[in-house]
Write a protein that holds these residues in place. Structure first.
Motif, PDB file in Angstrom:
ATOM      1  N   ASN A  73       8.074  18.317  -6.299  1.00 28.09           N
ATOM      2  CA  ASN A  73       7.363  17.245  -7.211  1.00 28.09           C
ATOM      3  C   ASN A  73       7.852  15.847  -6.689  1.00 28.09           C
ATOM      4  O   ASN A  73       7.757  14.681  -7.154  1.00 28.09           O
ATOM      5  N   ALA A  74       7.916  15.876  -5.162  1.00 25.78           N
ATOM      6  CA  ALA A  74       8.235  14.304  -4.611  1.00 25.78           C
ATOM      7  C   ALA A  74       6.736  13.691  -4.464  1.00 25.78           C
ATOM      8  O   ALA A  74       5.775  14.330  -3.948  1.00 25.78           O
ATOM      9  N   LEU A  75       6.708  12.421  -4.915  1.00 29.85           N
ATOM     10  CA  LEU A  75       5.692  11.545  -4.656  1.00 29.85           C
ATOM     11  C   LEU A  75       5.419  10.898  -3.250  1.00 29.85           C
ATOM     12  O   LEU A  75       6.687  10.600  -2.536  1.00 29.85           O
ATOM     13  N   ILE A  76       4.298  10.813  -2.704  1.00 30.51           N
ATOM     14  CA  ILE A  76       3.810  10.496  -1.380  1.00 30.51           C
ATOM     15  C   ILE A  76       3.862   9.084  -1.446  1.00 30.51           C
ATOM     16  O   ILE A  76       3.152   8.394  -2.287  1.00 30.51           O
ATOM     17  N   SER A  77       4.440   8.447  -0.511  1.00 31.48           N
ATOM     18  CA  SER A  77       4.350   6.978  -0.194  1.00 31.48           C
ATOM     19  C   SER A  77       4.075   6.519   1.222  1.00 31.48           C
ATOM     20  O   SER A  77       4.536   7.310   2.079  1.00 31.48           O
ATOM     21  N   ASP A  94       0.705 -11.714  10.716  1.00 28.23           N
ATOM     22  CA  ASP A  94       0.018 -10.579  10.443  1.00 28.23           C
ATOM     23  C   ASP A  94      -0.312 -10.261   8.934  1.00 28.23           C
ATOM     24  O   ASP A  94       0.279 -10.861   7.919  1.00 28.23           O
ATOM     25  N   LYS A  95      -1.377  -9.719   8.967  1.00 27.80           N
ATOM     26  CA  LYS A  95      -1.893  -9.446   7.303  1.00 27.80           C
ATOM     27  C   LYS A  95      -1.000  -8.618   6.677  1.00 27.80           C
ATOM     28  O   LYS A  95      -0.364  -7.621   7.246  1.00 27.80           O
ATOM     29  N   VAL A  96      -0.925  -8.730   5.374  1.00 29.23           N
ATOM     30  CA  VAL A  96       0.020  -7.831   4.638  1.00 29.23           C
ATOM     31  C   VAL A  96      -0.789  -6.462   4.360  1.00 29.23           C
ATOM     32  O   VAL A  96      -1.697  -6.458   3.752  1.00 29.23           O
ATOM     33  N   VAL A  97      -0.155  -5.467   4.807  1.00 31.10           N
ATOM     34  CA  VAL A  97      -0.678  -4.179   4.539  1.00 31.10           C
ATOM     35  C   VAL A  97      -0.473  -3.680   3.254  1.00 31.10           C
ATOM     36  O   VAL A  97       0.935  -3.802   2.922  1.00 31.10           O
ATOM     37  N   PRO A  98      -1.109  -3.280   2.650  1.00 25.82           N
ATOM     38  CA  PRO A  98      -0.823  -2.620   1.253  1.00 25.82           C
ATOM     39  C   PRO A  98      -0.143  -1.264   1.392  1.00 25.82           C
ATOM     40  O   PRO A  98      -0.273  -0.440   2.268  1.00 25.82           O
ATOM     41  N   VAL A  99       0.899  -1.132   0.233  1.00 28.93           N
ATOM     42  CA  VAL A  99       1.865  -0.023   0.195  1.00 28.93           C
ATOM     43  C   VAL A  99       0.974   0.963  -0.777  1.00 28.93           C
ATOM     44  O   VAL A  99       0.716   0.645  -1.832  1.00 28.93           O
ATOM     45  N   PHE A 100       0.818   2.082  -0.171  1.00 26.47           N
ATOM     46  CA  PHE A 100       0.154   3.067  -1.113  1.00 26.47           C
ATOM     47  C   PHE A 100       1.115   4.237  -1.486  1.00 26.47           C
ATOM     48  O   PHE A 100       2.234   4.656  -0.913  1.00 26.47           O
ATOM     49  N   GLN A 101       1.371   4.193  -2.861  1.00 28.56           N
ATOM     50  CA  GLN A 101       2.442   5.166  -3.564  1.00 28.56           C
ATOM     51  C   GLN A 101       1.460   5.946  -4.533  1.00 28.56           C
ATOM     52  O   GLN A 101       0.775   5.505  -5.252  1.00 28.56           O
ATOM     53  N   GLN A 102       1.959   7.354  -4.227  1.00 32.10           N
ATOM     54  CA  GLN A 102       1.218   8.273  -5.240  1.00 32.10           C
ATOM     55  C   GLN A 102       1.717   8.136  -6.649  1.00 32.10           C
ATOM     56  O   GLN A 102       3.037   8.015  -6.784  1.00 32.10           O
ATOM     57  N   GLU A 108      -2.635  15.288  -4.807  1.00 30.62           N
ATOM     58  CA  GLU A 108      -2.899  15.109  -3.418  1.00 30.62           C
ATOM     59  C   GLU A 108      -3.952  14.521  -2.816  1.00 30.62           C
ATOM     60  O   GLU A 108      -4.180  13.473  -2.144  1.00 30.62           O
ATOM     61  N   ASP A 109      -5.377  15.349  -3.313  1.00 28.09           N
ATOM     62  CA  ASP A 109      -6.466  15.008  -2.719  1.00 28.09           C
ATOM     63  C   ASP A 109      -6.992  13.587  -3.333  1.00 28.09           C
ATOM     64  O   ASP A 109      -7.515  12.899  -2.712  1.00 28.09           O
ATOM     65  N   ARG A 110      -6.621  13.398  -4.617  1.00 29.78           N
ATOM     66  CA  ARG A 110      -7.053  12.005  -5.345  1.00 29.78           C
ATOM     67  C   ARG A 110      -6.173  10.974  -4.552  1.00 29.78           C
ATOM     68  O   ARG A 110      -6.845   9.914  -4.433  1.00 29.78           O
ATOM     69  N   PHE A 111      -5.201  11.166  -4.231  1.00 27.63           N
ATOM     70  CA  PHE A 111      -4.196  10.175  -3.792  1.00 27.63           C
ATOM     71  C   PHE A 111      -4.709   9.836  -2.028  1.00 27.63           C
ATOM     72  O   PHE A 111      -4.993   8.578  -1.794  1.00 27.63           O
ATOM     73  N   LEU A 112      -5.170  10.823  -1.446  1.00 22.66           N
ATOM     74  CA  LEU A 112      -5.558  10.419  -0.439  1.00 22.66           C
ATOM     75  C   LEU A 112      -7.081   9.900  -0.279  1.00 22.66           C
ATOM     76  O   LEU A 112      -7.253   9.083   0.594  1.00 22.66           O
ATOM     77  N   HIS A 113      -7.766  10.132  -1.194  1.00 17.74           N
ATOM     78  CA  HIS A 113      -9.159   9.561  -1.380  1.00 17.74           C
ATOM     79  C   HIS A 113      -8.981   8.138  -1.743  1.00 17.74           C
ATOM     80  O   HIS A 113      -9.745   7.114  -1.087  1.00 17.74           O
TER      81      HIS A 113
END
Length: 310
Positions: A73-77, A94-102, A108-113
């Motif tokens: 149950n580890a969340l992807i970041s 540099d542009k501020v790159v957004p951080v994607f946190q599950q 997992e599919d919804r997060f990747l989408h």
């Protein structure tokens, strides 16, 4: 008839039983042979390999590879472990790159989408900034848009503006790399033969074969056609005929002809001799005169005879 081929000569032991006994005697010490010493027994090679492996593990040459256990149950970041390189002092930030946190409960599919959707939005944002020369300000922590700011023009931007104004500055055109399919030797030979045949056909072609003269039924041509219509602007004396042009040399040539005619001398010919000794031209002239006189005499004689009869 062909010659008789002799058979192969058998030069070994002719008795097969003796030959078999000899072969078995050679293999007697190798197959099913008892051990030399009954008290000793050789160690199998597989056991030797196991012993060597144990010794290598004890000495530390071979170590066990520990598998990393995955946390349940580890969340992807994504985006928080990126290391930023040091920039040049005059370079754009540099542009501020957004951080994607599950999110918790997000598959997992919804997060990747969601990551894919936000990535495309980020690419479109950079295209917008480049088009209108602005910069979108985002919060470095949350990634939300805070506002817009104009970008300062760099030296490269100024050069681009000058190029767009002065179109005389020619840009080097990139050569198109045309990847032509490579031909084999046989294909090249065929192509060469085709071109050679084509050249031969072109050389043999007669241009007069293509000309066609349409002649109606019963039409007869007694002579070539004569051009009776004259162009309006054409001169009376055609300049295309040789010797018809009025040149300055004509006056000189006419004078020279007159002088030549004046210098000619009359040569007296002796007609008292035989006719065969006279020149050809003079002889023809005399013969003509003679024939004319004879014809005139005959006409007079015929007229006189006609008058007498009347």
């Amino acid at each position: 008839m062909g010659r008789k081929i002799p058979g192969k000569k058998h030069r070994g032991v002719k008795d097969p039983l003796k030959q078999q006994a000899k072969r078995l005697a050679e293999l007697e010490t190798k197959i099913n042979a008892p051990p030399k010493n009954a008290d000793e027994q050789a160690i199998p090679k597989t056991l030797e390999r196991v012993v060597k492996l144990k010794e290598a593990v004890k000495s530390g040459k071979i170590t066990k590879v520990k598998k990393k256990k995955k946390k349940k149950n580890a969340l992807i970041s994504v985006g928080n472990k990126l290391c930023s390189k040091p920039l040049h002092p005059k370079a754009k930030p540099d542009k501020v790159v957004p951080v994607f946190q599950q999110r918790p409960g997000e598959s997992e599919d919804r997060f990747l989408h969601r990551v894919n959707r936000d990535t495309y939005a980020f690419i479109n944002e950079t295209a917008f900034e480049r088009k209108y020369s602005v910069q979108v300000n985002r919060n470095p922590n949350t990634g939300e848009i805070e506002g817009l700011s104009k970008c300062e023009k760099t030296e490269l931007d100024k050069i681009d503006m000058l190029r767009s104004k002065h179109k005389n500055i020619k840009k080097k055109k990139k050569k198109k790399d045309t990847d032509e399919p490579k031909m084999s030797k046989s294909e090249k030979r065929r192509e060469k033969l085709k071109s050679k045949k084509q050249k031969q056909i072109e050389e043999k072609v007669d241009e007069f074969d293509t000309f066609k003269d349409q002649v109606k039924f019963g039409e007869v041509a007694h002579e070539p056609p004569q051009l009776k219509v004259r162009p309006k602007h054409a001169d009376n004396i055609s300049t295309f005929k040789p010797g018809k042009k009025k040149l300055l040399l004509h006056s000189i040539l006419k004078k020279s002809e007159k002088t030549k005619m004046g210098t000619k001398k009359t040569i007296a010919i002796d007609k008292s001799g035989k006719r065969k000794n006279l020149p050809v031209g003079e002889r023809r002239q005399l013969e003509k005169q003679q024939s004319d006189v004879i014809a005139a005499y005959r006409m007079l004689k015929a007229q006189r005879s006609a008058d007498v009869n009347n």
